[in-house]
Design a protein around this motif. Sequence first.
Motif: not given
Length: 158
Positions: A40-44, A49
């Motif tokens: 999930h982008p919030d957890y990268r 990134r």
Amino acid sequence: MKVSERTVRRFVRNLRQNDPSDATTPVPKAREVTTVVLTHPDYRTEDNRVTLKELRDRCTDLDTACDLVARFAEMLVNLRGEEKLAVWVTDAENSTHPELRGFAAGLRKDWDAVMTGLSLHWNSGPVEGHVNRVKMLKRQMYGRAKPDLLRKRVLLYR
């Protein structure tokens, strides 16, 4: 002018040593790329990134796959199947990735169930949990799970 192979090798070696842009970065493993794409982008992490951005810049096929995966994940998490699934399946079928095309074809085969799963809040999670628990109890009993004994074990187990 005739040049020997050894002379060419020395010349190329000197070019590589003097050219900082030729510094090769290690190619990430398939599992690492998959993990970065599916996280999930919030957890990268910041490193992930940056890695994903570099990979997407280098490979347009990966960029397309990442977009399709992110759109499907958004539908799955937010239960927006009714609004977006038909467009997503069409895009996946038109992609260059055989895996995504096959997945989209599989979704079309059982369209009603997929649409229900991606649009309703109801799920069979609790039932699956109970089935998993009963199977675990049967495995623990090493084949001695006759219906009467299994019934007692299921009712007494907490």
